[in-house]
Design an enzyme around this catalytic site. Structure first.
Site: not given
Length: 312
Positions: A9, A11, A81-82, A129-130, A147, A153, A241
């Site tokens: 990606r 990012s 985790k993704d 989850r958080r 997001r 962020r 997820c």
């Protein structure tokens, strides 16, 4: 093999991760030339809808995997985790790298810790989850969706849209952002159990012996043990997820493996949690066994209700 292409990606964090792996691979394999191919994913295009509503983290992988299956790239570097627990045919989780800090962290311009947040403070996170865990610690807080990439962020935090935001410590460390915010407070694993695989990079590869051999040099044994337990736990619960599941295994210095897990409702009103410590040579199927205990206690029904809450 002389040339290798990593699909990534665009990012900042994805590029940092891919550049890092490129440098390691070129150092480990003299004469190998590694290049990056930037792929724009649906997850990068849809920024105004919570992830849980549009299909979760897998949205960042689909186009990258298609690029690999078309033969335009041989490797991809993901935050583990993704990465869903089931891989598409023709692709393998070839290596898992040594883990960075696996904790979540609270970032704030005004408050030094979760305890220091005033009643009703606005906390930003797009993770159920958080949300579940911060609300079970502090039911008085207001959770607002967040997001965008890490820079976006942090910018929203600085602009005052939030009193605090929660991100993965690993991403903040990798991008060198510790000084960009007044307070960065790593949350203890006992207070907030991370997502499966958090802090580790998963190297996805095409099923080609030469490529797999090159990727193998990136493998970290302890991280593989930890994340296999975590991924098996999530896989057995059949939790994608986008449901509130935290699970974290740690190989301790004494050779024991400590595994903590939590599932519950996004508003933190109901949770199931357990922690288990076993010797390193007894970890086979530990994630699955723990998940089965959770299922007996009603975890699947709890997660179904969690999903209903999330989509309202």
């Amino acid at each position: 093999m002389k040339k290798l292409v990593i699909a990534t990606r665009g990012s900042k964090l994805a590029l940092w991760q891919s550049e890092h792996i490129k440098a390691v691979l070129e150092e480990q394999n003299p004469g190998l030339e590694v290049s990056l191919k930037i792929v724009v994913t649906s997850g990068d295009k849809i920024l105004d809808v919570p992830l849980a509503k549009i299909g979760g983290k897998g949205l960042f992988l689909k186009e990258i995997e298609e690029t690999m299956l078309k033969g335009e790239a041989q490797l991809a570097v993901h935050s583990l985790k993704d990465v869903p627990t089931q891989m598409p045919d023709g692709l393998l989780l070839a290596a898992i790298t040594e883990r960075e800090d696996d904790r979540d962290a609270m970032l704030s311009e005004k408050y030094a810790s979760v305890d220091a947040l005033p009643e009703g403070a606005v906390v930003g996170t797009s993770s159920l989850r958080r949300r579940m865990q911060i609300l079970s610690l502090r039911p008085d807080l207001t959770i607002k969706d967040l997001r965008g990439n890490v820079d976006t962020r942090i910018r929203k935090l600085k602009e005052g849209d939030y009193d605090a935001i929660i991100l993965a410590s690993a991403g903040i460390n990798r991008l060198g952002l510790l000084d960009s915010v007044e307070y960065v407070y790593p949350i203890a694993l006992g207070d907030m159990v991370p997502a499966m695989g958090q802090g580790a990079l998963g190297i996805e590869a095409v099923d080609d012996p030469e490529v797999l051999e090159i990727a193998r040099g990136l493998e970290d044994t302890n991280t593989r043990i930890e994340t296999t337990i975590e991924r098996d736990f999530v896989d057995t619960l059949q939790g994608g997820c986008q449901v509130p599941i935290g699970v974290n295994a740690t190989v301790l210095e004494n050779g024991q493996v400590l595994t903590q897990a939590i599932v519950g409702l996004p508003d933190g009103t109901e949770v199931l949690a357990e922690s288990v410590e076993v010797p390193k040579d007894a970890v086979d199927n530990l994630g699955r066994k723990m998940a089965e205990t959770f299922i007996e206690q009603g975890a699947r029904e709890l997660l179904a209700r969690a999903e209903e809450m999330a989509f309202k």
